[in-house]
Design a protein around this motif. Structure first.
Motif, PDB file in Angstrom:
ATOM      1  N   SER A   1      88.532  74.390  58.774  1.00 54.12           N
ATOM      2  CA  SER A   1      87.201  74.211  58.183  1.00 54.12           C
ATOM      3  C   SER A   1      87.011  75.021  56.913  1.00 54.12           C
ATOM      4  O   SER A   1      86.275  74.607  56.025  1.00 54.12           O
ATOM      5  N   THR A   2      87.640  76.204  56.818  1.00 54.57           N
ATOM      6  CA  THR A   2      87.568  76.997  55.583  1.00 54.57           C
ATOM      7  C   THR A   2      88.901  77.715  55.377  1.00 54.57           C
ATOM      8  O   THR A   2      89.694  77.858  56.317  1.00 54.57           O
ATOM      9  N   GLY A   3      89.100  78.208  54.168  1.00 53.24           N
ATOM     10  CA  GLY A   3      90.296  78.986  53.868  1.00 53.24           C
ATOM     11  C   GLY A   3      90.321  80.293  54.641  1.00 53.24           C
ATOM     12  O   GLY A   3      91.377  80.745  55.086  1.00 53.24           O
ATOM     13  N   TYR A   4      89.162  80.888  54.786  1.00 53.73           N
ATOM     14  CA  TYR A   4      89.069  82.131  55.563  1.00 53.73           C
ATOM     15  C   TYR A   4      89.593  81.890  56.982  1.00 53.73           C
ATOM     16  O   TYR A   4      90.421  82.642  57.503  1.00 53.73           O
ATOM     17  N   MET A   5      89.148  80.795  57.581  1.00 54.16           N
ATOM     18  CA  MET A   5      89.576  80.488  58.957  1.00 54.16           C
ATOM     19  C   MET A   5      91.055  80.100  59.005  1.00 54.16           C
ATOM     20  O   MET A   5      91.745  80.402  59.984  1.00 54.16           O
TER      21      MET A   5
ATOM     22  N   GLY B   1      96.319  76.016  51.413  1.00 58.02           N
ATOM     23  CA  GLY B   1      95.556  75.580  50.245  1.00 58.02           C
ATOM     24  C   GLY B   1      94.100  75.406  50.645  1.00 58.02           C
ATOM     25  O   GLY B   1      93.805  75.047  51.789  1.00 58.02           O
ATOM     26  N   THR B   2      93.185  75.699  49.732  1.00 58.67           N
ATOM     27  CA  THR B   2      91.769  75.490  50.050  1.00 58.67           C
ATOM     28  C   THR B   2      91.272  74.241  49.336  1.00 58.67           C
ATOM     29  O   THR B   2      91.807  73.826  48.309  1.00 58.67           O
ATOM     30  N   LEU B   3      90.237  73.651  49.892  1.00 61.58           N
ATOM     31  CA  LEU B   3      89.718  72.372  49.392  1.00 61.58           C
ATOM     32  C   LEU B   3      88.321  72.522  48.797  1.00 61.58           C
ATOM     33  O   LEU B   3      87.711  71.556  48.370  1.00 61.58           O
ATOM     34  N   GLY B   4      87.826  73.748  48.758  1.00 59.92           N
ATOM     35  CA  GLY B   4      86.486  74.002  48.218  1.00 59.92           C
ATOM     36  C   GLY B   4      86.521  74.520  46.793  1.00 59.92           C
ATOM     37  O   GLY B   4      85.475  74.775  46.200  1.00 59.92           O
ATOM     38  N   LYS B   5      87.706  74.702  46.239  1.00 60.19           N
ATOM     39  CA  LYS B   5      87.814  75.225  44.871  1.00 60.19           C
ATOM     40  C   LYS B   5      88.177  74.071  43.927  1.00 60.19           C
ATOM     41  O   LYS B   5      87.333  73.232  43.660  1.00 60.19           O
ATOM     42  N   ALA B   6      89.419  74.012  43.458  1.00 59.54           N
ATOM     43  CA  ALA B   6      89.742  72.935  42.505  1.00 59.54           C
ATOM     44  C   ALA B   6      89.477  71.542  43.094  1.00 59.54           C
ATOM     45  O   ALA B   6      89.078  70.630  42.381  1.00 59.54           O
TER      46      ALA B   6
ATOM     47  N   ASN C   1      95.645  91.410  47.744  1.00 60.86           N
ATOM     48  CA  ASN C   1      95.375  90.171  48.485  1.00 60.86           C
ATOM     49  C   ASN C   1      93.893  89.970  48.770  1.00 60.86           C
ATOM     50  O   ASN C   1      93.123  90.930  48.864  1.00 60.86           O
ATOM     51  N   HIS C   2      93.534  88.715  48.975  1.00 61.44           N
ATOM     52  CA  HIS C   2      92.174  88.338  49.372  1.00 61.44           C
ATOM     53  C   HIS C   2      91.808  88.968  50.718  1.00 61.44           C
ATOM     54  O   HIS C   2      92.670  89.131  51.589  1.00 61.44           O
ATOM     55  N   ALA C   3      90.541  89.288  50.889  1.00 62.73           N
ATOM     56  CA  ALA C   3      90.047  89.940  52.107  1.00 62.73           C
ATOM     57  C   ALA C   3      90.435  89.177  53.380  1.00 62.73           C
ATOM     58  O   ALA C   3      90.732  89.789  54.409  1.00 62.73           O
ATOM     59  N   SER C   4      90.466  87.856  53.316  1.00 58.95           N
ATOM     60  CA  SER C   4      90.746  87.083  54.533  1.00 58.95           C
ATOM     61  C   SER C   4      92.168  87.326  55.037  1.00 58.95           C
ATOM     62  O   SER C   4      92.411  87.288  56.248  1.00 58.95           O
ATOM     63  N   LEU C   5      93.110  87.593  54.131  1.00 59.23           N
ATOM     64  CA  LEU C   5      94.484  87.888  54.566  1.00 59.23           C
ATOM     65  C   LEU C   5      94.545  89.272  55.209  1.00 59.23           C
ATOM     66  O   LEU C   5      95.277  89.484  56.193  1.00 59.23           O
TER      67      LEU C   5
ATOM     68  N   LEU D   1     101.866  81.814  51.803  1.00 64.64           N
ATOM     69  CA  LEU D   1     101.335  81.770  50.433  1.00 64.64           C
ATOM     70  C   LEU D   1      99.916  81.204  50.466  1.00 64.64           C
ATOM     71  O   LEU D   1      99.715  80.067  50.898  1.00 64.64           O
ATOM     72  N   ASP D   2      98.969  81.999  50.014  1.00 62.20           N
ATOM     73  CA  ASP D   2      97.573  81.561  49.943  1.00 62.20           C
ATOM     74  C   ASP D   2      97.331  81.034  48.528  1.00 62.20           C
ATOM     75  O   ASP D   2      97.197  81.793  47.584  1.00 62.20           O
ATOM     76  N   ASP D   3      97.295  79.694  48.416  1.00 62.92           N
ATOM     77  CA  ASP D   3      97.216  79.068  47.085  1.00 62.92           C
ATOM     78  C   ASP D   3      95.793  78.594  46.757  1.00 62.92           C
ATOM     79  O   ASP D   3      95.613  77.574  46.081  1.00 62.92           O
ATOM     80  N   ALA D   4      94.805  79.366  47.204  1.00 68.70           N
ATOM     81  CA  ALA D   4      93.397  78.992  46.980  1.00 68.70           C
ATOM     82  C   ALA D   4      93.122  78.692  45.504  1.00 68.70           C
ATOM     83  O   ALA D   4      92.340  77.804  45.183  1.00 68.70           O
ATOM     84  N   HIS D   5      93.756  79.438  44.611  1.00 64.40           N
ATOM     85  CA  HIS D   5      93.457  79.275  43.182  1.00 64.40           C
ATOM     86  C   HIS D   5      94.569  78.575  42.395  1.00 64.40           C
ATOM     87  O   HIS D   5      94.431  78.382  41.193  1.00 64.40           O
ATOM     88  N   GLY D   6      95.653  78.215  43.075  1.00 58.85           N
ATOM     89  CA  GLY D   6      96.730  77.493  42.395  1.00 58.85           C
ATOM     90  C   GLY D   6      96.690  76.007  42.695  1.00 58.85           C
ATOM     91  O   GLY D   6      97.038  75.176  41.860  1.00 58.85           O
TER      92      GLY D   6
HETATM   93  C1  LIG Z   1      88.325  81.590  48.417  1.00 59.11           C
HETATM   94  C2  LIG Z   1      89.545  82.178  49.011  1.00 59.11           C
HETATM   95  C3  LIG Z   1      89.818  82.045  50.369  1.00 59.11           C
HETATM   96  C4  LIG Z   1      88.809  81.490  51.328  1.00 59.11           C
HETATM   97  O1  LIG Z   1      88.657  80.123  51.178  1.00 59.11           O
HETATM   98  P1  LIG Z   1      87.308  79.430  51.688  1.00 59.11           P
HETATM   99  O2  LIG Z   1      87.660  78.011  51.861  1.00 59.11           O
HETATM  100  O3  LIG Z   1      86.282  79.688  50.627  1.00 59.11           O
HETATM  101  O4  LIG Z   1      86.954  80.114  52.980  1.00 59.11           O
HETATM  102  C5  LIG Z   1      91.025  82.489  50.838  1.00 59.11           C
HETATM  103  N1  LIG Z   1      91.926  83.070  50.019  1.00 59.11           N
HETATM  104  C6  LIG Z   1      91.684  83.236  48.700  1.00 59.11           C
HETATM  105  C7  LIG Z   1      92.714  83.874  47.842  1.00 59.11           C
HETATM  106  C8  LIG Z   1      90.481  82.804  48.159  1.00 59.11           C
HETATM  107  O5  LIG Z   1      90.216  83.009  46.887  1.00 59.11           O
END
Ligand SMILES: *Cc1c(COP(=O)(O)O)cnc(C)c1O
Length: 350
Positions: A72-76, A200-205, A98-102, A169-174
């Motif tokens: 449901s989210t990248g954090y999860m 990969g996250t789906l709420g960014k790009a 690293n991002h807080a979620s990691l 690899l957390d590619d939220a921004h790639g």
């Molecule tokens: C935004 C972000 C997340 C979390 O993704 P959400 O879908 O917003 O929960 C995880 N890792 C990185 C590096 C992010 O920037």
């Protein structure tokens, strides 16, 4: 509009300007008519419907990995994948930036958690060599969220292979920004390895909402069975899965968005090159301007806001002490003139 003032936001993660794309809106509307709004249950009970299934296949193909799983989210996704793969007696090795979620994921996993200096492969090599952990997992932002720089992925893969470790690899921004057709950091480097667990996250790009984990079939199946943030939560609304599917197609078909974004990055960097402001080294949509002290960063942000330019100050603990910054993020939704307005204002304010 911010307090009645029309402003241009330079702080969104909608890097390709897809969040309000008419075709994605239509796809969501049509899917709402077909499937309703709520998924109704978790994936494993009843919530997993055809749009989720089709999207998971499309995502796996898109990033050229065997299988993908929606979260449901990248954090999860980060919490779920890390805690599914490692536990007591294992070790997680994470980049300091690293991002807080990691970080939260590593702590929650109960594995030993070691952090290495930013992008320092010598330090990581040494930590891995000394570790007696049963399983080893390296976790890193692929593109660092507050710095915009890219992790040395080929070197990380080599270390994972040498030390029998996994690499998350957390590619939220790639994802959507880097690589051929915006397929992400793996495509950018042309690397592949069965040791890679890709997030990969789906709420960014992608402009929608949600996230996915992709990798070897066994790794993804382990997440299906053991990732608690997948098992014990309501599935993403199917209309969002349909919206993401349309977004994936648009990322490829409307490749001009990525090219326009890269052009805006070049305009911003060239516009500030002859000023006293220094942007961090970054080829991505994230272009941080480090001010240093908190008061200076807040004051600069306020002066830009008075000029209708929205760039919030990012301060500790989100970034290290003494590196308060304006995190400028660009989007294909910006025009060249809007970026020139920002460089003009910053030139005046130096
Ligand atoms: C935004 C972000 C997340 C979390 O993704 P959400 O879908 O917003 O929960 C995880 N890792 C990185 C590096 C992010 O920037």
């Amino acid at each position: 509009m911010v307090d009645g003032r029309e402003s241009v936001a330079f702080c969104s993660n909608d890097y390709l300007g897809l969040a309000a794309h008419p075709e994605i809106i239509s796809a969501a509307r049509a899917a709402a008519a077909d499937y309703g709004i709520g998924a109704g249950a978790s994936h494993l009970i009843l919530g997993h419907s055809e749009p989720h299934h089709v999207l998971e296949h499309a995502l796996a193909r898109h990033v050229a990995l065997p299988r993908a799983l929606l979260f449901s989210t990248g954090y999860m996704a980060n919490i779920g994948a890390v805690t599914a793969l490692v536990g007591r007696g294992d070790a997680v090795f994470g980049d300091r930036l690293n991002h807080a979620s990691l970080n939260d994921a590593a702590i929650l996993s109960r594995a030993e958690f070691r952090r290495y200096p930013h992008r320092d492969m010598v330090a990581l090599d040494r930590m891995l060599a000394r570790s007696r952990a049963t399983r080893k997992l390296i976790v890193t932002d692929a593109v660092f969220s507050m710095d915009g720089d890219i992790a040395p992925v080929p070197e990380l893969v080599a270390l994972a292979e040498r030390h029998d470790a996994w690499l998350l690899l957390d590619d939220a921004h790639g994802f959507g920004v880097l690589g051929h057709d915006g397929r992400g950091t793996l495509s950018h480097f042309g690397v592949s390895s069965p040791r890679i667990v890709y997030m990969g996250t789906l709420g960014k790009a992608a402009g929608v909402f949600g996230a996915f984990v992709a990798g070897e079939r066994e790794v993804v199946e382990t997440c299906v069975q053991r990732a608690r943030t997948y098992v014990y939560t309501t599935a993403m609304p199917p209309l969002l899965a349909r919206a993401v599917l349309r977004s994936l197609e648009l990322m490829v078909v409307e490749d001009w968005r990525r090219k326009h974004l890269l052009r805006l990055v070049a305009i911003l960097r060239a516009g500030l090159a002859r000023t006293g402001w220094r942007l961090l080294e970054s080829q991505t949509a994230i272009q941080p301007l480090v001010v240093g002290d908190n008061a200076g960063a807040v004051s600069l942000s306020r002066k830009l806001a008075e000029r209708g330019l929205l760039v919030p100050a990012i301060r500790p603990p989100t970034v290290p002490v003494g590196t308060a910054r304006l995190r400028v993020s660009l989007s294909a939704a910006h025009s060249e003139d809007e970026v020139r307005r920002l460089t003009g204002a910053l030139t005046e304010l130096q």
